[in-house]
Design an enzyme around this catalytic site. Sequence first.
Site, PDB file in Angstrom:
ATOM      1  CG  ASP A 167     -20.345 107.143  60.571  1.00 13.92           C
ATOM      2  OD1 ASP A 167     -20.887 107.989  61.301  1.00 13.92           O
ATOM      3  OD2 ASP A 167     -19.277 107.355  59.961  1.00 13.92           O
ATOM      4  CG  ASP A 176     -15.708 109.380  61.482  1.00 15.73           C
ATOM      5  OD1 ASP A 176     -16.382 108.340  61.556  1.00 15.73           O
ATOM      6  OD2 ASP A 176     -16.212 110.507  61.312  1.00 15.73           O
TER       7      ASP A 176
END
Length: 249
Positions: free
Chosen positions: A122, A175
């Site tokens: 990420d 997420d």
Amino acid sequence: MLLLMFFFLTKAFFLVLVALFCLAAFQAVGVVFAALLDMLAYPRLQRSVNLPCLGTVPLTGLLATAPALVVVLIWAAFQSSTWAWVLQDFMGVALMALILRQCRLPSLKVASILLPLCFLYDVFWVFIQPLLTKGGTSVMIEVASGGAAHERIPMLIIVPSFFGLPGYTMLGFGDIVLPGLLIVYTRLCDCTNALQQSTKLTSWQGYFVPTVCAYAIGLLLTYGALLLDLGGRHGQPALLYLPFWSGQE
């Protein structure tokens, strides 16, 4: 998959993604509605029916297909409307709940390897990758915003921006699902410990509630960083802020 969508996210590819999302969401929303019907526990609903080609099917599951299909078709027909985000989020939450119901972490060792790697992934795509491309184009943000198709991909939780800001705030399924795997694992550990000790598990015992609270703090930090434009005016990697809190326990 991220690079594939970045380079080939045409209108046709977008329609394929929407079709796959609708198919998966139809199943997930049907499971949610069936669970709600099971909770009502009407005696007449607690039975099965025989259908051609399908065999024995729970009546609650059969009844749940109709409202699930209605939700999916309404969203597919009006996905560009300003209110369609409500249905998309409902479908997305149902889909992620189904994923977390089916996929489980086998051990804490696997979580300790998987989640830090996702954290690095990420951070790279949000902060480092734009520095390596001409013009500073962010692959992840370009894909999330629709790329060449100029359509917002459906694999996002979206809500209108806070404080009167234009546009939407978006949170990718990863997420939520990836930290969710750890949260589900802590719940299973709590239930196993309670079973082994022959004690009744209360809501505030064990690791589950602290982990959920830590996840909420991590999300608040993510939105705070977004509002403060930390690191520039682009998206924030939620997995950057989540591990520091969810790993405290």
